[in-house]
Design a protein around this motif. Structure first.
Motif, short mmCIF file in Angstrom:
data_model
loop_
_atom_site.label_atom_id
_atom_site.label_comp_id
_atom_site.label_asym_id
_atom_site.label_seq_id
_atom_site.Cartn_x
_atom_site.Cartn_y
_atom_site.Cartn_z
N MET A 45 0.81 -1.21 0.00
CA MET A 45 0.00 0.00 0.00
C MET A 45 0.85 1.27 0.00
SD MET A 45 -3.08 -1.00 2.63
CE MET A 45 -3.81 0.61 2.46
N VAL A 46 1.98 1.22 0.70
CA VAL A 46 2.84 2.41 0.78
C VAL A 46 3.63 2.61 -0.51
CG1 VAL A 46 4.83 3.38 1.98
CG2 VAL A 46 2.98 2.34 3.29
N SER A 47 4.06 1.51 -1.11
CA SER A 47 5.01 1.62 -2.22
C SER A 47 4.34 1.77 -3.59
CB SER A 47 5.94 0.40 -2.23
OG SER A 47 5.19 -0.78 -2.41
N THR A 48 3.10 1.33 -3.79
CA THR A 48 2.48 1.40 -5.11
C THR A 48 1.58 2.62 -5.24
OG1 THR A 48 1.15 0.18 -6.72
CG2 THR A 48 0.50 0.01 -4.43
N LYS A 49 1.51 3.15 -6.43
CA LYS A 49 0.64 4.29 -6.71
C LYS A 49 -0.64 3.86 -7.40
CE LYS A 49 4.51 7.52 -7.13
NZ LYS A 49 5.20 8.50 -8.01
N LEU A 50 -0.75 2.57 -7.67
CA LEU A 50 -1.93 2.08 -8.39
C LEU A 50 -3.09 1.87 -7.42
CD1 LEU A 50 -0.16 -0.54 -10.66
CD2 LEU A 50 -0.82 1.79 -11.26
N THR A 51 -4.29 2.05 -7.87
CA THR A 51 -5.48 1.74 -7.09
C THR A 51 -6.37 0.81 -7.90
OG1 THR A 51 -6.62 3.69 -7.95
CG2 THR A 51 -5.45 3.93 -5.85
N ASN A 52 -7.19 0.09 -7.21
CA ASN A 52 -8.09 -0.86 -7.85
C ASN A 52 -9.49 -0.62 -7.31
OD1 ASN A 52 -9.60 -3.17 -8.61
ND2 ASN A 52 -7.71 -4.35 -8.86
N LYS A 53 -10.41 -0.28 -8.16
CA LYS A 53 -11.76 0.07 -7.72
C LYS A 53 -12.49 -1.14 -7.12
CE LYS A 53 -13.98 -0.68 -12.21
NZ LYS A 53 -14.84 -0.09 -13.26
#
Length: 230
Positions: A45-53
């Motif tokens: 969660m801290v390292s990735t900038k991607l989100t998944n709806k």
């Protein structure tokens, strides 16, 4: 017997302690897996900038993280309850010993014999024989036969004490006016050390417990000698 820098438990000397060690490893592995999963999620969660709806709003994930902890708790509770019932079970003890806590020594009475009782005091450092353990050796040991069901009735005469021998998986509070009991089977001959595990006053650190398990023939000889001396 514990030794310096030891990280784990003492070697088991009774079937109950073997079960406790197995349960400890079982629970520790579950804790390790949970900790690893949580750490991975935090790092991700801290390292990735991607989100998944679908993760932000997902009924399936909510069901999983509700049901999975319940299953884990069941996997911990069932073995724990089994061991608790096993520790409470007492089947036809061959020897019954009454252990009374005093400030600050233990007294033992073998209730199956007419006049077999003695006090057990800690040996002072200057009286130790070579190889003796400071603050753990006593002038009289509680001698019992190995591979025999033993029942210990535990009480106290003055304040709260606790009769404990870690390698046997035994720890029972000694309460004035109350008679508690604990049962165990020593699976091998040897000398096993414990201490009072309830703060009981100024000399709480100086009332050790020493249990010596011997073959039945040696126990009978020892009891005969003790009765002759009494």
């Amino acid at each position: 017997m514990a030794h310096p820098t030891q990280l784990g438990f003492q070697d088991a000397a009774s079937p109950v302690m073997e079960e406790l060690l197995g349960f400890h490893d079982h629970a520790l592995m579950i804790v390790f897996l949970i900790s690893t999963l949580v750490l991975y999620i935090i790092v991700a969660m801290v390292s990735t900038k991607l989100t998944n709806k679908f993760i932000l709003d997902s009924q399936e994930i909510e069901i999983v993280w509700t049901v999975l902890p319940a299953i884990i708790l069941i996997l911990i509770a069932l073995p724990s309850l089994r061991i608790l019932y096993m520790m409470d079970e007492i089947n036809d003890p061959h020897v019954t010993v009454k252990a009374m806590g005093h400030q600050w020594y233990w007294s033992y009475e073998y209730t199956d014999y007419e006049n077999l009782a003695f006090d057990s005091y800690m040996l002072p450092t200057q009286d130790l024989t070579p190889g003796g353990f400071r603050l753990l050796e006593t002038d009289h040991r509680m001698v019992i036969p190995k591979e025999s069901p033993i029942r210990v009735l535990v009480s106290a005469e003055d304040v709260l004490h606790s009769w404990a021998v870690p390698s046997l998986g035994v720890k029972m509070d000694a309460v004035p006016g109350r008679l508690n009991q604990v049962a165990f089977i020593v699976s091998r001959p040897g000398v096993f050390y414990g201490q009072c595990s309830e703060i009981c006053g100024a000399n709480h650190s100086f009332m050790p417990v020493v249990v010596e398990a011997v073959p039945l023939e040696n126990f009978e000889k020892w009891s005969s000698l003790m009765l002759e001396d009494a």
